[in-house]
Write a protein that holds these residues in place. Structure first.
Motif, short mmCIF file in Angstrom:
data_model
loop_
_atom_site.label_atom_id
_atom_site.label_comp_id
_atom_site.label_asym_id
_atom_site.label_seq_id
_atom_site.Cartn_x
_atom_site.Cartn_y
_atom_site.Cartn_z
N ALA A 30 0.77 -0.98 -0.10
CA ALA A 30 0.08 -0.03 0.14
C ALA A 30 0.86 1.08 -0.22
CB ALA A 30 -0.81 0.08 1.18
N ASP A 31 1.84 1.21 0.83
CA ASP A 31 2.80 2.49 0.74
C ASP A 31 3.84 2.69 -0.49
OD1 ASP A 31 4.51 0.48 1.35
OD2 ASP A 31 5.37 1.20 3.09
N GLU A 32 3.69 1.58 -1.31
CA GLU A 32 4.36 1.86 -2.66
C GLU A 32 3.55 2.21 -3.93
OE1 GLU A 32 7.84 -1.59 -1.87
OE2 GLU A 32 5.72 -2.30 -2.61
N LEU A 33 2.15 2.40 -3.73
CA LEU A 33 1.27 2.72 -4.76
C LEU A 33 1.65 4.06 -5.55
CD1 LEU A 33 -2.08 1.25 -3.60
CD2 LEU A 33 -0.50 0.34 -5.21
N ALA A 34 2.08 5.07 -4.50
CA ALA A 34 2.39 6.38 -4.82
C ALA A 34 3.45 6.28 -5.95
CB ALA A 34 2.63 7.43 -4.08
N GLY A 35 4.50 5.51 -5.29
CA GLY A 35 5.75 5.20 -6.52
C GLY A 35 5.48 4.67 -7.75
N ALA A 36 4.42 3.61 -7.51
CA ALA A 36 4.11 2.93 -8.90
C ALA A 36 3.56 3.90 -9.84
CB ALA A 36 3.23 1.70 -8.43
N LEU A 37 2.50 4.76 -9.36
CA LEU A 37 1.86 5.70 -10.04
C LEU A 37 2.99 6.58 -10.60
CD1 LEU A 37 -0.65 6.94 -11.11
CD2 LEU A 37 -0.71 8.34 -9.15
N ALA A 38 3.90 7.09 -9.84
CA ALA A 38 5.09 7.97 -10.34
C ALA A 38 5.75 7.21 -11.54
CB ALA A 38 5.99 8.27 -9.33
N ARG A 39 5.81 5.93 -11.52
CA ARG A 39 6.53 5.29 -12.79
C ARG A 39 5.69 5.31 -13.88
NH1 ARG A 39 10.25 5.75 -14.15
NH2 ARG A 39 11.47 5.07 -12.24
N PHE A 40 4.16 4.99 -13.82
CA PHE A 40 3.30 5.39 -14.95
C PHE A 40 3.44 6.60 -15.56
CE2 PHE A 40 0.87 1.96 -12.42
CZ PHE A 40 1.46 0.73 -13.09
N ASP A 41 3.17 7.50 -14.67
CA ASP A 41 3.22 8.91 -15.11
C ASP A 41 4.51 9.42 -15.83
OD1 ASP A 41 0.70 9.25 -14.12
OD2 ASP A 41 1.49 10.45 -12.39
N ALA A 75 20.11 -13.61 -1.75
CA ALA A 75 19.12 -14.53 -2.74
C ALA A 75 17.55 -14.32 -2.37
CB ALA A 75 19.66 -15.73 -3.10
N ASP A 76 17.61 -14.46 -0.95
CA ASP A 76 16.11 -14.93 -0.03
C ASP A 76 15.69 -13.48 0.10
OD1 ASP A 76 17.87 -14.19 1.84
OD2 ASP A 76 16.87 -15.75 3.06
N ALA A 77 16.05 -12.56 -0.17
CA ALA A 77 15.29 -11.00 0.35
C ALA A 77 14.33 -10.85 -0.43
CB ALA A 77 16.51 -9.97 0.23
N ALA A 78 13.38 -9.94 0.04
CA ALA A 78 12.21 -9.88 -0.56
C ALA A 78 12.34 -8.61 -1.69
CB ALA A 78 10.95 -9.51 0.32
N GLY A 79 13.17 -7.81 -1.56
CA GLY A 79 13.54 -6.81 -2.52
C GLY A 79 12.86 -5.53 -1.94
N GLU A 80 13.59 -4.27 -1.63
CA GLU A 80 12.87 -3.25 -0.96
C GLU A 80 13.43 -2.26 -1.61
OE1 GLU A 80 10.84 -3.35 1.65
OE2 GLU A 80 11.09 -5.63 1.92
N LEU A 81 12.70 -0.99 -1.49
CA LEU A 81 13.16 0.27 -2.10
C LEU A 81 13.29 1.22 -0.79
CD1 LEU A 81 9.88 1.01 -4.40
CD2 LEU A 81 12.23 1.01 -5.14
N ALA A 82 14.53 1.82 -1.40
CA ALA A 82 15.12 2.91 -0.23
C ALA A 82 14.15 3.68 0.50
CB ALA A 82 16.48 3.80 -0.56
N ASP A 83 13.01 4.09 -0.29
CA ASP A 83 11.74 4.87 0.20
C ASP A 83 10.64 4.45 -0.47
OD1 ASP A 83 9.65 6.41 0.66
OD2 ASP A 83 11.09 8.69 0.44
N PRO A 84 9.47 3.89 0.12
CA PRO A 84 8.51 3.28 -0.74
C PRO A 84 7.90 4.36 -1.44
CG PRO A 84 8.46 2.79 1.59
CD PRO A 84 9.36 3.98 1.52
N ALA A 85 7.95 5.50 -1.38
CA ALA A 85 7.41 6.44 -2.27
C ALA A 85 8.26 6.88 -3.64
CB ALA A 85 7.27 7.95 -1.67
N ASP A 86 9.47 5.99 -3.63
CA ASP A 86 10.27 6.22 -4.76
C ASP A 86 9.62 5.47 -5.91
OD1 ASP A 86 12.26 7.95 -3.49
OD2 ASP A 86 13.60 6.40 -3.14
N PRO A 87 9.76 5.87 -7.20
CA PRO A 87 9.15 5.13 -8.53
C PRO A 87 10.10 3.88 -8.43
CG PRO A 87 9.77 7.47 -8.89
CD PRO A 87 10.54 7.50 -7.58
N PRO A 88 9.48 2.65 -8.58
CA PRO A 88 10.31 1.46 -8.72
C PRO A 88 10.93 1.50 -10.28
CG PRO A 88 8.00 1.21 -8.78
CD PRO A 88 8.14 2.42 -8.55
N LEU A 89 11.82 0.46 -10.44
CA LEU A 89 12.42 0.19 -11.68
C LEU A 89 11.08 -0.20 -12.87
CD1 LEU A 89 15.54 -1.77 -10.83
CD2 LEU A 89 15.36 0.64 -11.62
N GLY A 90 10.05 -0.79 -12.24
CA GLY A 90 9.14 -1.09 -13.20
C GLY A 90 8.11 -1.32 -12.39
#
Length: 284
Positions: A30-41, A75-90
């Motif tokens: 939920a806290d990553e949705l703004a970042g996902a939207l930023a990637r779309f935008d 190898a077993d890490a879930a993968g994190e963003l430094a800031d959840p609001a940052d745009p992800p790579l994809g």
């Protein structure tokens, strides 16, 4: 319902593609949705995609809102963003539909331009496939511009989807950061997730040589032509509309040939790569 072995292989293929791309693909928190939207935008332009409230509702309802984030050292890490609001790579967005049978419509798949060419878009698709199969959904559909060769190759060859329909000016006038003033002609593809053609493509097995009854050559980079020479791009669009008229009765379907051009064929979409002529076989 998909069997356990097929489900396990679907997730394994998604994990393998993640490793190739150097990312972890997963459902967005939920806290990553703004970042996902930023990637779309960033891909289509602000106000040309969805708004945050709609994206939250779509995700809350259980649809596939996915992110691709940098893989961690472990190898077993879930993968994190430094800031959840940052745009992800994809990021990818899909939602349920039922016209013509239950499916997920994969509406957006966006990748940071600096990370393109790594296979992140494919990784997102394979994760979306695995999640859909987990929930008993065995088909994904989406649209793409039929003149963009790299998308045609990804969709028809790498993933094993097939063209189901041609929609001239499907979205009307987009005026977004990708299409500009170009007409929004689209192929709609259906990805039958456990079909023989999809299985062969995902396992990187040989693909058929299609029996062609016409076709259309594609330029290597239509987007570059559209940017540098709009009149040439418009002429290519006109020519494609004339060529795609041959598909109107549904008998022929476009596939890609070895040169990366469209071949219009009546072959079974699940046809095996090599036709065996029974009359040529013999027993000692």
């Amino acid at each position: 319902m998909t069997d356990a072995a097929t489900l396990a292989r679907a997730h394994a293929l998604a994990d393998e593609e993640d490793r190739r791309a150097g990312v972890v693909t997963r459902e967005a928190r939920a806290d990553e949705l703004a970042g996902a939207l930023a990637r779309f935008d960033a891909t289509w332009g602000v106000g040309r995609t969805v708004d945050l409230a709609s994206l939250k509702a779509i995700a809350h309802a259980g649809n596939t809102v996915l992110v691709a984030v940098p893989a961690a050292d472990r190898a077993d890490a879930a993968g994190e963003l430094a800031d959840p609001a940052d745009p992800p790579l994809g990021a990818a967005l899909g939602f349920l539909g039922w016209d013509g049978g239950l499916h997920v419509h994969s509406h957006m798949n966006a990748v940071d331009p600096v990370a393109r060419g790594r296979g992140i878009g494919v990784a997102l698709k394979l994760r979306q496939r695995a999640i859909c199969l987990d929930h008993g959904v065995e088909e994904i559909r989406w649209t793409y511009d039929p003149l963009i060769r790299r998308n045609a190759r990804m969709n028809l060859v790498r993933l094993g989807a097939e063209v189901a329909a041609y929609h001239p000016d499907f979205y009307g006038e987009l005026r977004d950061a990708i299409s500009g003033g170009d007409r929004s002609d689209r192929f709609e593809v259906r990805w039958r997730l456990t079909s023989p053609r999809a299985t062969r493509a995902l396992e990187r097995m040989p693909q058929p040589v299609w029996h062609a009854e016409g076709g259309l050559p594609l330029v290597a980079d239509f987007e570059a032509v559209r940017s540098a020479a709009p009149e040439t791009a418009e002429a290519l669009r006109d020519a494609s509309r004339e060529a795609f008229a041959a598909l109107a009765d549904g008998r022929l379907r476009p596939e890609l040939d070895a040169n990366g051009d469209y071949a219009f064929t009546a072959d079974d979409p699940d046809r095996a790569p090599v036709d065996v002529d029974a009359s040529s076989t013999s027993e000692a």
